[in-house]
Design a protein around this motif. Sequence first.
Motif, PDB file in Angstrom:
ATOM      1  N   UNK A   1       0.828  -1.208   0.000  1.00 56.73           N
ATOM      2  CA  UNK A   1       0.000   0.000   0.000  1.00 56.73           C
ATOM      3  C   UNK A   1       0.863   1.259   0.000  1.00 56.73           C
ATOM      4  N   UNK A   2       1.926   1.261   0.785  1.00 51.94           N
ATOM      5  CA  UNK A   2       2.808   2.433   0.824  1.00 51.94           C
ATOM      6  C   UNK A   2       3.305   2.748  -0.585  1.00 51.94           C
ATOM      7  N   UNK A   3       3.742   1.711  -1.284  1.00 56.37           N
ATOM      8  CA  UNK A   3       4.299   1.932  -2.618  1.00 56.37           C
ATOM      9  C   UNK A   3       3.241   2.331  -3.636  1.00 56.37           C
ATOM     10  N   UNK A   4       2.057   1.726  -3.520  1.00 60.39           N
ATOM     11  CA  UNK A   4       0.990   2.117  -4.446  1.00 60.39           C
ATOM     12  C   UNK A   4       0.723   3.615  -4.318  1.00 60.39           C
ATOM     13  N   UNK A   5       0.573   4.063  -3.076  1.00 61.38           N
ATOM     14  CA  UNK A   5       0.303   5.479  -2.835  1.00 61.38           C
ATOM     15  C   UNK A   5       1.431   6.349  -3.345  1.00 61.38           C
ATOM     16  N   UNK A   6       2.652   5.939  -3.033  1.00 58.08           N
ATOM     17  CA  UNK A   6       3.814   6.737  -3.416  1.00 58.08           C
ATOM     18  C   UNK A   6       3.924   6.855  -4.926  1.00 58.08           C
ATOM     19  N   UNK A   7       3.788   5.729  -5.609  1.00 63.12           N
ATOM     20  CA  UNK A   7       3.923   5.736  -7.064  1.00 63.12           C
ATOM     21  C   UNK A   7       2.814   6.564  -7.708  1.00 63.12           C
TER      22      UNK A   7
ATOM     23  N   UNK B   1      -5.934   3.457   3.439  1.00 63.10           N
ATOM     24  CA  UNK B   1      -5.455   4.483   4.359  1.00 63.10           C
ATOM     25  C   UNK B   1      -3.932   4.644   4.257  1.00 63.10           C
ATOM     26  N   UNK B   2      -3.245   3.528   4.258  1.00 59.17           N
ATOM     27  CA  UNK B   2      -1.785   3.555   4.201  1.00 59.17           C
ATOM     28  C   UNK B   2      -1.307   4.150   2.872  1.00 59.17           C
ATOM     29  N   UNK B   3      -2.049   3.889   1.801  1.00 52.23           N
ATOM     30  CA  UNK B   3      -1.669   4.427   0.490  1.00 52.23           C
ATOM     31  C   UNK B   3      -1.662   5.947   0.492  1.00 52.23           C
ATOM     32  N   UNK B   4      -2.690   6.510   1.106  1.00 55.71           N
ATOM     33  CA  UNK B   4      -2.766   7.968   1.176  1.00 55.71           C
ATOM     34  C   UNK B   4      -1.545   8.507   1.916  1.00 55.71           C
ATOM     35  N   UNK B   5      -1.183   7.787   2.967  1.00 53.71           N
ATOM     36  CA  UNK B   5       0.003   8.132   3.730  1.00 53.71           C
ATOM     37  C   UNK B   5       1.267   7.967   2.870  1.00 53.71           C
ATOM     38  N   UNK B   6       1.305   6.890   2.089  1.00 58.58           N
ATOM     39  CA  UNK B   6       2.445   6.632   1.208  1.00 58.58           C
ATOM     40  C   UNK B   6       2.605   7.743   0.179  1.00 58.58           C
ATOM     41  N   UNK B   7       1.480   8.193  -0.333  1.00 56.73           N
ATOM     42  CA  UNK B   7       1.517   9.298  -1.292  1.00 56.73           C
ATOM     43  C   UNK B   7       2.110  10.542  -0.647  1.00 56.73           C
ATOM     44  N   UNK B   8       1.726  10.755   0.599  1.00 55.48           N
ATOM     45  CA  UNK B   8       2.222  11.912   1.348  1.00 55.48           C
ATOM     46  C   UNK B   8       3.743  11.868   1.463  1.00 55.48           C
ATOM     47  N   UNK B   9       4.262  10.716   1.891  1.00 56.80           N
ATOM     48  CA  UNK B   9       5.716  10.596   2.053  1.00 56.80           C
ATOM     49  C   UNK B   9       6.446  10.851   0.744  1.00 56.80           C
ATOM     50  N   UNK B  10       5.813  10.437  -0.352  1.00 57.93           N
ATOM     51  CA  UNK B  10       6.502  10.540  -1.628  1.00 57.93           C
ATOM     52  C   UNK B  10       6.567  11.966  -2.147  1.00 57.93           C
ATOM     53  N   UNK B  11       5.517  12.741  -1.896  1.00 57.90           N
ATOM     54  CA  UNK B  11       5.515  14.066  -2.511  1.00 57.90           C
ATOM     55  C   UNK B  11       5.811  15.228  -1.569  1.00 57.90           C
ATOM     56  N   UNK B  12       5.431  15.126  -0.305  1.00 55.02           N
ATOM     57  CA  UNK B  12       5.623  16.283   0.568  1.00 55.02           C
ATOM     58  C   UNK B  12       7.096  16.509   0.962  1.00 55.02           C
ATOM     59  N   UNK B  13       7.755  15.497   1.541  1.00 54.27           N
ATOM     60  CA  UNK B  13       9.161  15.734   1.892  1.00 54.27           C
ATOM     61  C   UNK B  13      10.023  16.020   0.661  1.00 54.27           C
ATOM     62  N   UNK B  14       9.630  15.482  -0.484  1.00 50.53           N
ATOM     63  CA  UNK B  14      10.426  15.688  -1.694  1.00 50.53           C
ATOM     64  C   UNK B  14      10.225  17.087  -2.286  1.00 50.53           C
TER      65      UNK B  14
END
Lengths: 247, 253
Positions: free
Chosen positions: A52-58, A154-167
């Motif tokens: 899920x983390x990766x799905x969201x991030x990608x 839920x985790x995907x949304x979080x994963x998306x956050x990690x991928x775009x906000x800190x970057x």
Amino acid sequence: MNFKILTHFGRYLIMMGTAFSRPEKTSMYYKETMRQMNDIGVGSLTIVGLIAVFIGAVTAVQFAYQLDGTLVPIYYIGYIVRDSTIIELAPTITCLVLAGKVGSNIAAEIGGMRQKEHIDAMEIMGVNTAAYLIMPKVVAALVVIPLLVAIAAFVSVFGGYIAVVPAGYMSHEEYIQGVRSFFDSYNIFLMFVKATVFAYLLTSVSAYQGYYVKGGSIELGQASTNAVVFSDILILLADYLIAVLLT
Amino acid sequence: MIRTENIHKKFGDHHVLKGITTEFFKGKTNLIIGRSGAGKTVLLKLLVGLLEPTEGDIFYDDVNFNKLGKKDTRTLRMDVGMLFQASALFDSMTVEENIRFPLDMFTNMTRKEKRKRVDFCLERVSLGFVNDKYPSEISGGMQKRVGIARAIVLNPKYLFCDEPNSGLDPKTAIVIDELIKSITIENNITTVINTHDMNSVMGIGDNIILLHQGQIAWRGNNGEVMESDNEILQNFIFASPFLQDLRDAALEK
Ligand SMILES: Nc1ncnc2c1ncn2[C@@H]1O[C@H](COP(=O)(O)OP(=O)(O)OP(=O)(O)O)[C@@H](O)[C@H]1O
Ligand SMILES: [Mg+2]
């Protein structure tokens, strides 16, 4: 060929009909259901979470790439990550993965019992083996897999956050704004419908593959593979049908 | 008592059983003997309903077994115990859990009562201190005995054993035979045993049928084996020249 499919389908229906009859002893079925919930649910948390983390991030990163240089507001990223995972990615990918993990496991477990005459031994005792070996698994999956899918979303949304906000693609506030925009609770309903249907498909199809296995270890391996392949095909087919019928 | 009437079984073109009509008596150890491939296992599986006859009927005390619905079959099966050729113990459960399984499934006994019943059955098959072992951790002969313990835990009225002593040394084989025999007499049950073991035939053959080419070639009891001039039986029992000499010596006396 067509007849073969019909034969399988008929036998599957009979098996499932027998599987959902009254338990000999509720406490035994309850215990078995709890064991299955633990195996399927707790046992799959890590893999589901990771995926899920990766799905969201990608999803987030790729959508950010697509938006680059367009007039679409940047906060749309949060919105897209939320909806695409809820409607499609969380239920479908989670269940495709679970078909590989849980489905092959169910087919191998039941198939092994068939080959080692454990099922015959239970039948001789008077146990309704289709019920005792299949119902708890299906029931456990129907409860636990929708929960896993919800967690995945839920985790995907979080994963998306990690991928775009800190970057630095977008700010914390923008992402949150996106995630809160255009929310439609019908999508949650859709997610649970999909999760429930997929959970039923992957457990019952895998159980069928195991329950009627013949021969030896090669056939057991094939049954386990078939369980995953047929579950996957049926999940994708059902995904399409649900999309057509419910949206 | 169990009775079969004109049982036929075909697998495709392969006609394995060609009209088996016989009776298995209560309180007796009934033996089905015959060469490898004669159809002993097939007949046993037909008797318990794991296979369906192509033709013919099976009666359990005058109830037509093949006409029973699924539910009635299951009810009847609570009175049936079976020892499989390969024991078929549940390998992810301990010995105790194996034997307790039918109790868990079909009785409302308390934990303590179950424990007592399991211990009684284990003692009955002369096994102690193996409750917490897994089937893979005990020997083949012990597995057979656990299989018997599991088969008798619900006090069956009918007991089926598929080659209970194949693969065991002669001493252990006799112990198992005697065990099955005494359980049969004690509980006055109908026991059917598949075997091609000569010691079993002579030791516990109360009522024997010899299967040959799909039919019953001979029937009788262990007392009648020696004197019989049935050629198929003699060839089967006294298969080696050594045994033939022994028989001739015994008959001369
Ligand atoms: N499921 C099946 N499908 C096709 N043929 C079968 C099946 N089961 C048994 N047979 C055939 O039936 C015949 C009798 O087999 P069965 O297993 O009853 O022999 P048996 O008397 O028990 O031999 P053994 O002493 O070696 O165990 C064999 O020729 C076997 O090939
Ligand atoms: Mg056999």
